[in-house]
Design an enzyme around this catalytic site. Sequence first.
Site, mmCIF file in Angstrom:
data_model
loop_
_atom_site.group_PDB
_atom_site.id
_atom_site.type_symbol
_atom_site.label_atom_id
_atom_site.label_comp_id
_atom_site.label_asym_id
_atom_site.label_seq_id
_atom_site.Cartn_x
_atom_site.Cartn_y
_atom_site.Cartn_z
ATOM 1 N N GLU A 258 0.539 -0.656 7.119
ATOM 2 C CA GLU A 258 1.144 -2.122 6.749
ATOM 3 C C GLU A 258 2.955 -1.979 7.517
ATOM 4 O OE1 GLU A 258 -1.253 -3.805 3.068
ATOM 5 O OE2 GLU A 258 0.652 -2.722 2.514
ATOM 6 N N SER B 151 -2.582 0.681 -12.938
ATOM 7 C CA SER B 151 -3.821 1.461 -13.299
ATOM 8 C C SER B 151 -3.639 2.752 -12.727
ATOM 9 C CB SER B 151 -4.880 0.563 -12.696
ATOM 10 O OG SER B 151 -5.108 0.668 -11.260
ATOM 11 N N LYS C 191 0.890 -1.161 0.038
ATOM 12 C CA LYS C 191 -0.126 0.096 0.020
ATOM 13 C C LYS C 191 0.812 1.274 0.016
ATOM 14 C CE LYS C 191 -4.201 0.212 1.527
ATOM 15 N NZ LYS C 191 -4.930 0.025 0.434
ATOM 16 N N GLY C 192 2.089 1.311 0.672
ATOM 17 C CA GLY C 192 2.892 2.305 0.858
ATOM 18 C C GLY C 192 3.386 2.555 -0.937
ATOM 19 N N ALA D 278 -6.724 -1.364 -5.678
ATOM 20 C CA ALA D 278 -6.009 -0.456 -5.493
ATOM 21 C C ALA D 278 -6.575 0.972 -5.971
ATOM 22 C CB ALA D 278 -4.604 -0.432 -6.258
ATOM 23 N N ALA D 279 -8.001 1.052 -6.000
ATOM 24 C CA ALA D 279 -8.817 1.952 -6.249
ATOM 25 C C ALA D 279 -8.415 3.041 -5.088
ATOM 26 C CB ALA D 279 -10.329 1.902 -6.370
ATOM 27 N N GLY D 280 -8.485 2.453 -3.821
ATOM 28 C CA GLY D 280 -8.326 3.346 -2.686
ATOM 29 C C GLY D 280 -7.040 3.798 -2.417
ATOM 30 N N ASP D 281 -6.037 3.075 -3.262
ATOM 31 C CA ASP D 281 -4.402 3.646 -3.002
ATOM 32 C C ASP D 281 -4.485 4.919 -4.108
ATOM 33 O OD1 ASP D 281 -3.660 1.888 -1.135
ATOM 34 O OD2 ASP D 281 -3.095 0.660 -2.798
ATOM 35 N N ASN E 43 -11.969 2.946 4.225
ATOM 36 C CA ASN E 43 -13.054 2.480 3.217
ATOM 37 C C ASN E 43 -14.310 2.028 4.082
ATOM 38 O OD1 ASN E 43 -12.316 -0.070 4.015
ATOM 39 N ND2 ASN E 43 -11.518 -0.714 2.173
HETATM 40 P P1 ADP Z 1 -10.658 0.685 -1.409
HETATM 41 O O1 ADP Z 1 -9.992 0.260 -2.555
HETATM 42 O O2 ADP Z 1 -9.767 1.120 -0.235
HETATM 43 O O3 ADP Z 1 -11.716 -0.359 -0.823
HETATM 44 P P2 ADP Z 1 -12.780 2.274 -2.458
HETATM 45 O O4 ADP Z 1 -13.367 1.068 -3.224
HETATM 46 O O5 ADP Z 1 -13.934 2.980 -1.628
HETATM 47 O O6 ADP Z 1 -11.421 2.050 -1.839
HETATM 48 O O7 ADP Z 1 -12.305 3.270 -3.643
HETATM 49 C C1 ADP Z 1 -11.904 4.601 -3.461
HETATM 50 C C2 ADP Z 1 -12.444 5.738 -4.337
HETATM 51 O O8 ADP Z 1 -12.345 5.511 -5.699
HETATM 52 C C3 ADP Z 1 -14.229 5.923 -3.929
HETATM 53 O O9 ADP Z 1 -14.202 6.640 -2.931
HETATM 54 C C4 ADP Z 1 -14.533 6.464 -5.224
HETATM 55 O O10 ADP Z 1 -14.295 7.578 -5.537
HETATM 56 C C5 ADP Z 1 -13.675 5.624 -6.332
HETATM 57 N N1 ADP Z 1 -13.910 4.596 -6.776
HETATM 58 C C6 ADP Z 1 -13.851 3.148 -6.522
HETATM 59 N N2 ADP Z 1 -14.552 2.194 -7.409
HETATM 60 C C7 ADP Z 1 -15.116 2.882 -8.056
HETATM 61 C C8 ADP Z 1 -15.950 2.645 -8.987
HETATM 62 N N3 ADP Z 1 -16.529 1.707 -9.237
HETATM 63 N N4 ADP Z 1 -16.761 3.600 -9.724
HETATM 64 C C9 ADP Z 1 -16.389 4.877 -9.577
HETATM 65 N N5 ADP Z 1 -15.484 5.304 -8.732
HETATM 66 C C10 ADP Z 1 -15.138 4.484 -7.903
#
Ligand code: ADP
Length: 305
Positions: free
Chosen positions: A143, A294, A43-44, A252-255, A187
């Site tokens: 982590e 990504s 994550k870092g 890694a959307a959260g990252d 999250n």
């Molecule tokens: P994590 O990966 O830590 O669980 P999230 O899934 O909540 O984090 O994603 C972090 C941010 O990325 C969300 O707050 C949102 O803005 C964006 N995001 C993640 N998934 C999507 C998606 N499927 N569609 C649109 N935005 C998304």
Amino acid sequence: MKPEPRITVIGSINMDLVVRCDSLPREGETVMANSVSEICGGKGANQAVAAARAGGSVTMIGRVGDDAFAERLVGNLAAHGVICNRIPTTKNCASGMAVVAVNRLGQNSIMVVPGANARVTTADILAARDVIAASNILLLQLEIPLDTVLAAIRIARDAQVRVILDPAPAVHLWPEELLQVDLLCPNESEAATLSGATVGNLEDAAHAAGLLHERGARNVALTLGEHGTMFCNGRDTTLIEPFSVSTVDTTAAGDAFAGALAVCWSETNDLRQAVRFANAAGALAASRLGAQPSMPTRTDILALL
Ligand code: ADP
């Protein structure tokens, strides 16, 4: 020209060994797998890459082992423009590693070997005080050892450097001092663990964000995947809307979100604007395959905005 945002990330650096198989092995069973790939993660490191790609000048503080992965892990960060002169090698130690088995339905089992990440000490943080004090924002996750994270928070606080904590993975024995940060970005499941409240819908999320604020986090950005981000600054709690994308892989959307958030907050001093920028980065990461590959560039994020 605006000054370049200086971001310091202290956290984990891992090699992910991703093994693809038809079905995951049960206890005592051996299965033949189809492929293995080595992917730079942690994550870092992911958040450092995300912040660098979003336009930050990023220094990574962490550790690698003295194995064959170490050079590649550091080389990969450097290739993304991350400054790597504060990543010492730990002797007789493996680099952090995650062994990820994925079956044909996409279900996984993961074993994480902390390796050198467990050896990032308070002494390392004290030795890097100058770097932390010279940054606009310090970005942390969980982590590496909690004592080390706490030491970093204290140094940043003394130097009046803003701290963002992504509390992942969430821990149950949570020292309350960890909440004394400028921005906490859990999250849904982390927010539930830390607040003790259920987070099943938007109303729950607003409630949980408020609880975490009351316990000491100056601001809370609770990420809700495709539903966007619940933002609470103590005066009001509002949903910052997501960007609509076709979801391919949310790894890694959260990252991506955390790295981009640090950059935009540092540039604008406007947290709502920064959360919107970070929502765009998270959405772009969710629309592409993989973790570090990504991570969107600044140009990608501005185009979506
Ligand atoms: P994590 O990966 O830590 O669980 P999230 O899934 O909540 O984090 O994603 C972090 C941010 O990325 C969300 O707050 C949102 O803005 C964006 N995001 C993640 N998934 C999507 C998606 N499927 N569609 C649109 N935005 C998304």
